[in-house]
Design an enzyme around this catalytic site. Structure first.
Site: not given
Ligand code: SAH
Length: 369
Positions: A108, A350
């Site tokens: 996505e 996110c």
């Molecule tokens: N793998 C990379 C990028 C993808 S996630 C990383 O970890 O940075 C992008 C951001 O969204 C990251 O900071 C991640 O921790 C956050 N994230 C993941 N799941 C989430 C959720 N359920 N609610 C809010 N942020 C979340």
């Protein structure tokens, strides 16, 4: 074909596996490709302009290339965009595309419009490799790395469907861990910043990582873009639980590697992402510990209200608690922002990206399982 020097991956790839996919190649790789074809290296600039600035993908329409060259391109190269499996718009203007790759995997890309900028969030892997305990991206485990063309292709898909100039920022914050797909991510990021590519400034391209230390060190040697790190906890004990990668990449190694990444870049900061989980990492003591940990590192802390999904084992911190946490950081000289929750109603926020079409009907995407 002339033989290619050792670092000419593009030419090697071609001999191994048929036509070279040009869409994801950065300028050095594209120049190497033309070199191997017996052409001048500056053809790379022309090709990038056709692809990324004019969105022309058919070699026959590239009128400043000779007929002979176009013919050879048809034999040795290809340009392919992934398919759009769904295109959804949230009530707040956030837009999400489910992109189907040639092998059927879906990822996505999400566009988030704001008053002064428009951010496109791209995926770098199909599936979720890191096992972060608060992230919705697939529980089916990891499927595969995206090619550079599949990453750049997401931007093409978005650009074709948005007004000119709508995308001012690109962040690698979609599905996957970008630094575990290093070469394609770097190649794509270079296309984003190239004067003959998307011409974004290096500050407007952000690689977000869960903290792969050796790759952060490597990044420092090969590219200069913004770095965001998903910190989420101020100590190893808690971070081990939230981001399992921390066990092998503890804070004592992660923080200095991040600091080193910006040390030679004036006026640059690390963005620390910190997802606010109710009662888990959002308490006064965590704020205090975080302030201590980040002392001396030019930093910006981005607090992200947790986005729940069915089956999630955490809850969202109350807004009051997030505000209090932010104030504590601000009082102590840290820059802190609270991320807006956007695209909630299309599961585009996110950590909500799942990348799976669960309903056969076109343009309908079911939520995470
Ligand atoms: N793998 C990379 C990028 C993808 S996630 C990383 O970890 O940075 C992008 C951001 O969204 C990251 O900071 C991640 O921790 C956050 N994230 C993941 N799941 C989430 C959720 N359920 N609610 C809010 N942020 C979340």
């Amino acid at each position: 074909m002339r033989s290619a020097p050792a670092d000419h991956e593009a030419a090697h790839a071609e001999r191994r596996s048929g036509p070279v996919e040009l869409l994801g190649l950065d300028r050095p790789r594209l120049a190497a490709f033309f070199d191997a074809l017996g052409e001048k290296r500056f053809r790379a600039r022309q090709m990038m302009q056709w692809l990324h600035q004019r969105h022309v993908y058919d070699f026959d329409q590239m009128t400043d290339l000779s007929k002979g060259l176009r013919q050879r391109l048809r034999e040795h190269a290809r340009v392919g965009l992934p398919e759009v499996a769904a295109d959804q718009q949230a009530s707040d203007g956030t837009r999400k595309w489910v992109v189907r790759l040639a092998d059927g995997n879906c990822v996505e890309a999400v566009y988030i419009p704001e008053p002064k900028r428009g951010t496109l969030c791209v995926s770098s892997q199909a599936g979720r490799p890191m096992g972060c305990t608060f992230c919705a991206t697939g529980d089916g485990g990891f499927s595969r790395n995206l090619s550079a063309a599949e990453i750049v292709g997401q931007v093409h898909i978005a650009r074709q469907r948005l007004p000119e100039g709508a995308i001012t920022n690109i962040v690698f914050m979609g599905m996957g861990e970008p630094l575990l797909n290093f070469d394609p991510v770097i190649s794509a990021a270079r296309v984003f910043t190239d004067d003959y590519g998307f011409v974004l400034s290096k500050r407007r391209v952000t690689i977000s990582t869960s903290g792969v230390v050796h790759a952060i060190e490597r990044m420092q040697r090969v590219i200069d873009v913004s770095l965001a790190v998903s910190l989420h906890a101020p100590n190893n004990e808690l971070r081990d639980q939230l981001v399992p990668l921390n066990r092998k990449n503890p804070l004592e190694r992660l923080l200095p590697a991040c600091h080193a990444y910006i040390a030679d870049k004036p006026h640059r900061r690390i963005t620390w992402e910190y997802v606010m989980l109710d009662g888990v990492n959002d308490q006064e003591e965590h704020a205090r510990e975080l302030i201590e940990r980040l002392r001396g590192i030019p930093s910006k802390v981005n607090l992200i209200p947790f986005n729940p999904y069915p089956g999630a084992r955490y809850g969202r911190s109350p807004a009051r608690q997030v505000r209090r946490f932010a104030d504590r950081l601000l009082e102590n000289g840290l820059t802190a922002t609270i991320r807006d929750t956007r695209g909630d109603d299309i599961d585009g926020a996110c950590g909500q990206l799942v990348g799976e079409i669960r309903d056969a009907r076109p343009s309908k995407v079911a939520g995470p399982a």
